[in-house]
Design a protein around this motif. Structure first.
Motif, mmCIF file in Angstrom:
data_model
loop_
_atom_site.group_PDB
_atom_site.id
_atom_site.type_symbol
_atom_site.label_atom_id
_atom_site.label_comp_id
_atom_site.label_asym_id
_atom_site.label_seq_id
_atom_site.Cartn_x
_atom_site.Cartn_y
_atom_site.Cartn_z
ATOM 1 N N ILE A 22 7.825 -4.967 4.910
ATOM 2 C CA ILE A 22 6.743 -5.963 4.985
ATOM 3 C C ILE A 22 7.283 -7.315 4.544
ATOM 4 C CG2 ILE A 22 4.609 -6.686 3.807
ATOM 5 C CD1 ILE A 22 3.579 -3.906 4.045
ATOM 6 N N ASP A 25 3.191 -10.545 4.216
ATOM 7 C CA ASP A 25 1.983 -9.718 4.395
ATOM 8 C C ASP A 25 1.875 -9.051 5.757
ATOM 9 O OD1 ASP A 25 1.145 -10.293 1.837
ATOM 10 O OD2 ASP A 25 -0.037 -12.036 2.454
ATOM 11 N N GLY A 144 -1.723 0.550 -2.242
ATOM 12 C CA GLY A 144 -1.919 0.354 -0.799
ATOM 13 C C GLY A 144 -3.265 0.853 -0.315
ATOM 14 N N ARG A 320 1.620 4.113 6.121
ATOM 15 C CA ARG A 320 2.026 2.772 5.660
ATOM 16 C C ARG A 320 1.481 2.401 4.286
ATOM 17 N NH1 ARG A 320 1.368 -0.386 11.455
ATOM 18 N NH2 ARG A 320 3.274 0.431 12.380
ATOM 19 N N CYS A 321 0.821 3.352 3.620
ATOM 20 C CA CYS A 321 0.215 3.054 2.304
ATOM 21 C C CYS A 321 1.256 2.577 1.298
ATOM 22 C CB CYS A 321 -0.478 4.288 1.750
ATOM 23 S SG CYS A 321 -2.022 4.658 2.562
ATOM 24 N N ARG A 324 2.464 -0.965 2.128
ATOM 25 C CA ARG A 324 1.432 -1.974 1.827
ATOM 26 C C ARG A 324 1.310 -2.187 0.323
ATOM 27 N NH1 ARG A 324 -0.924 -3.160 6.542
ATOM 28 N NH2 ARG A 324 -1.280 -1.496 8.044
#
Length: 341
Positions: A22, A25, A144, A320-321, A324
């Motif tokens: 990432i 953001d 996340g 994707r937790c 994030r």
């Protein structure tokens, strides 16, 4: 970020199966954790999806490597090259004339030893990381999901990745009880390979086993209306080497992966045993969150809920937790004391 700022901030979920990066953001890289190297010069030929396309299809001059096994770095040099290659994808089309210094937050398994943490940090530093912070994956996953990890309240995360399953109880910005087992997606693939060989006499590759898991993988033998269609597997007969076509149903796969799923169940129960009663009460009220690729296995949340009598909730976008959460931690480096330098 100004034109003369040569520090770029990135958050990375360095996973056994996939690596997600990432930046600003936004998810800018979501690629398989695979690298292809020239056997003679050890130079990188491809990384990510391109390297995965070569996996199990190479000739003598190319070797394709998954540098991480069981959540830890198994091949230090290959991991460093893979990280460089993936980070280069972030810089493609950027305004930097050369690779900038990086401020990084990287998700690591909560059961990592000091040596394993050092290996991740060294790989990141060799890939141009100037400030490298590490965060345990269950903590990153909780952030996340949107949980307030600093609240005086217990939350339980079960993060089922490719190489490890991380189970952690989080309260007041720290991990209270934690179990990390080397049983996860790769073991399910191995179960499927072994079953296809034993039951149907057909040889299947690691990649084919993964495709079977995605199409007809299930933790329950009865999915009702949500049952997927049978998946047709093509491969050579183990004995005669003649081509075979075998339709596989989800009930078969549920039986063959049952023991591995039962080991994850047992690990969740073991973590609950070590949870203080006050936090246990919070967990029963809030439910247990499932994250990671393994959370997508059909019927898993229902099976665990029925077995443990606590609701299991599959997180939104479970793959994707962690990435994030690492991205949010990157923006709050000074506020989160649980980040490791």
């Amino acid at each position: 970020m100004g034109f003369f700022s040569f520090v770029q901030e990135i958050a990375m979920d360095l996973g056994t199966a996939n690596t997600i990066i990432i930046c600003d953001d936004k998810i800018v890289v979501d690629e398989p954790s695979v690298v292809a190297l020239d056997r003679r010069t050890d130079k990188m030929i491809a990384v990510g999806e391109k390297a995965k396309m070569m996996y199990e299809k190479t000739h003598d001059n190319i070797r394709t490597i998954r540098p991480l096994r069981d959540g830890v770095i198994a091949d230090f040099s290959a991991c460093e090259q893979m990280m460089r290659g993936l980070i280069k994808m972030v810089h493609t089309g950027s305004r930097f004339f050369s690779s900038p210094s990086l401020r990084m937050v990287i998700g690591v398994p909560s059961g990592s030893t000091e040596v394993e943490l050092r290996a991740v940090r060294d790989s990141a530093e060799h890939a141009n990381g100037r400030d490298v912070y590490l965060i345990f994956e269950p903590m990153a996953a909780a952030i996340g999901i949107g949980i307030d990890v600093e609240a005086p309240e217990g939350n339980m995360i079960v993060d089922i990745g490719g190489g490890t399953t991380e189970i952690a109880v989080i309260s007041l910005g720290g991990i209270v009880a934690n179990t990390s087992i080397k049983v996860a997606g790769d073991d399910l693939n191995s179960d499927i390979q072994e079953y296809m060989s034993r039951q149907h006499n057909v040889k299947v590759s690691e990649r084919m086993a993964e495709r079977i898991k995605i199409h007809v993988g299930s933790a329950l033998t009865d999915l009702g209306d949500e049952a997927p269609e049978d998946y047709v597997v093509h491969g050579p007969n183990r004995i005669s080497a003649l081509p075979m076509e075998v339709p596989v149903c989800y009930q078969e796969i549920a039986h063959c992966i049952d023991k591995t799923v039962a080991r994850i169940e047992a690990a969740v129960l073991a973590a609950l045993e070590n949870t203080p009663p006050e936090l246990y009460a919070d967990i029963v009220k809030n439910g247990i969150y499932l994250t990671g690729g393994g959370a997508l296995l059909r019927g898993l949340a229902k099976r665990l809920t029925d077995k443990i009598n606590i609701p299991f909730i599959v997180a939104e976008d479970p793959l994707r937790c962690v990435a994030r959460g690492a991205g949010i931690a990157l923006k709050n480096v000074d506020r989160f004391p649980f980040l490791m330098r």
